[in-house]
Each structure stands twice: as C-alpha cells, then as structure tokens.
Design a protein around this motif. Structure first.
Motif, PDB file in Angstrom:
ATOM      1  N   LYS A 193      43.623 -12.922 100.211  1.00  0.00           N
ATOM      2  CA  LYS A 193      43.369 -13.884 101.288  1.00  0.00           C
ATOM      3  C   LYS A 193      44.587 -13.966 102.209  1.00  0.00           C
ATOM      4  N   VAL A 201      44.793 -10.824 104.443  1.00  0.00           N
ATOM      5  CA  VAL A 201      43.815 -10.843 105.538  1.00  0.00           C
ATOM      6  C   VAL A 201      44.172 -11.921 106.560  1.00  0.00           C
ATOM      7  N   ASP A 202      44.703 -13.047 106.100  1.00  0.00           N
ATOM      8  CA  ASP A 202      45.167 -14.075 107.045  1.00  0.00           C
ATOM      9  C   ASP A 202      46.267 -13.523 107.950  1.00  0.00           C
ATOM     10  N   LEU A 219      46.633 -10.367 108.829  1.00  0.00           N
ATOM     11  CA  LEU A 219      45.969  -9.470 109.779  1.00  0.00           C
ATOM     12  C   LEU A 219      45.311 -10.266 110.893  1.00  0.00           C
ATOM     13  N   ASP A 220      44.623 -11.349 110.515  1.00  0.00           N
ATOM     14  CA  ASP A 220      43.948 -12.183 111.513  1.00  0.00           C
ATOM     15  C   ASP A 220      44.940 -12.792 112.503  1.00  0.00           C
ATOM     16  N   ALA A 221      46.157 -13.063 112.020  1.00  0.00           N
ATOM     17  CA  ALA A 221      47.194 -13.652 112.866  1.00  0.00           C
ATOM     18  C   ALA A 221      47.976 -12.592 113.639  1.00  0.00           C
ATOM     19  N   GLY A 222      47.640 -11.308 113.427  1.00  0.00           N
ATOM     20  CA  GLY A 222      48.332 -10.228 114.127  1.00  0.00           C
ATOM     21  C   GLY A 222      49.734  -9.967 113.612  1.00  0.00           C
ATOM     22  N   TYR A 271      37.453  -9.299 100.999  1.00  0.00           N
ATOM     23  CA  TYR A 271      38.641  -8.828 101.709  1.00  0.00           C
ATOM     24  C   TYR A 271      38.775  -7.303 101.756  1.00  0.00           C
ATOM     25  N   ARG A 279      38.148  -5.076 105.007  1.00  0.00           N
ATOM     26  CA  ARG A 279      39.181  -5.236 106.045  1.00  0.00           C
ATOM     27  C   ARG A 279      40.413  -4.399 105.715  1.00  0.00           C
TER      28      ARG A 279
END
Length: 182
Positions: A37, A40-41, A43-46, A86, A89
């Motif tokens: 988690k 992936v968080d 990645l989502d935040a760049g 996850y 991704r």
C-alpha cells in the motif's frame, strides 16, 4: 530445475511454464500488504520508490527474528491474494516476479500476461528450510512495519514453482482439471 538470476527480464521469464521448478539466485525484495500500500501510495504521489522495481522479484514474507549466528529467522510465504490490489500497478513499472502461496485474482493473472511477469509459489510450512537459501538481509524501508518492512535479500538456490506464467496458465487450474479427468 530451471535457474534464474535476478533482476529478471521479459526474456528470462518468457520460457517459464506453469509447473516448472525454478532455482532463483540474486536479489529478492520482501513486502507484504501494508508495504505494498505504501509503495502504491508513493507512485500515486509521483514520488520515487525505495528500490528499483525494474526486473524485481518481491517475496511475500514476514520473516521471524534471526537466531544468533543466522542472517534471518524462518521465512515462509504469505498468502498472496492480499497483494492482488497492488500487484498490477507494480508490474506496470517493471516488477517481473512475485513469490507467495495461494491463487491470484484474474486481473493479476491478466497483468502478468500483459507485462510478461510470473508468479512463483514457495512451499508453505518449509520456512526454516527456505531461510537456508537467504544469504544476507538488509532493511530497505518501512522499519516501523517490523517483520513486514521491505528488506533486500540476497538468495542462492531459492527453489520455487511457477504457478502463473506469461501465457496466463494457472497450475492450480491445471492440477484440478487433471484430477477431475483421472
């Protein structure tokens, strides 16, 4: 027994088929659901990940503490479906292998086909034996997760079985079909 050295490539896993026994040597990272988690968080935040995912193999394990003189304690596989939300991704950004136990979701198997990745099973109940193939351990990230932190393992002759290959074949389904026709 097929031999693989990490990092894996699409070419190195393309010849593997469900049911193949494989010996892995090289670097394998550990991560379970809470660590996934967080990855992936990021990645989502760049933001960058704490390790290079290109060709990476992630072992779903929360090892026990090492006894004196040992590099790691028992290191058996965790049930893999907890990482299903996850895994696609991480395959998108280069992960090529996962090691755990149990069946994967269809969208995870579809992602393996799309991104040329494989899912290996380690033998549940053989945690002490598996630990013998782990030659060194280094904490990489998320120390607060305790045994579920991300660690870099150097493994030698880590023996696993291919459950899902790059064609989408599933050893669990193949095995059940053989049983029903026998």
């Amino acid at each position: 027994m097929k031999k693989l050295t990490t990092p894996l490539t699409g070419e190195s896993v393309s010849g593997l088929r469900a049911g193949d026994m494989v010996s892995i040597s090289g670097v394998v990272y550990t991560a379970r659901d809470a660590a996934h988690k967080r990855l992936v968080d990021l990645l989502d935040a760049g933001k960058p990940l704490p390790f290079d995912m290109q060709g990476a193999v992630i072992y779903y394990v929360g090892p026990s503490p090492a006894k004196p003189g040992a590099v790691i304690g028992s290191a058996g596989p965790t049930t893999s479906y907890r990482m299903d939300a996850y895994a696609p991704r991480l395959m998108e950004i280069g992960m090529k292998g996962m090691i755990g136990k149990g069946k994967r979701a269809k969208d995870v198997v579809d992602a393996m086909v799309k991104h040329k990745a494989v899912y290996f099973a380690a033998i549940g109940g053989a945690a002490a034996l598996i630990a013998r193939s782990i030659k060194s351990v280094e904490l990489v990230a998320y120390e607060d997760l305790g045994p579920e932190a991300v660690r870099r393992l150097v493994v030698e002759d880590f023996q696993v079985m291919v459950i899902n290959d790059v064609t989408g074949a599933d050893l669990y389904e193949i095995g059940q079909a053989k049983y029903k026709t026998a």
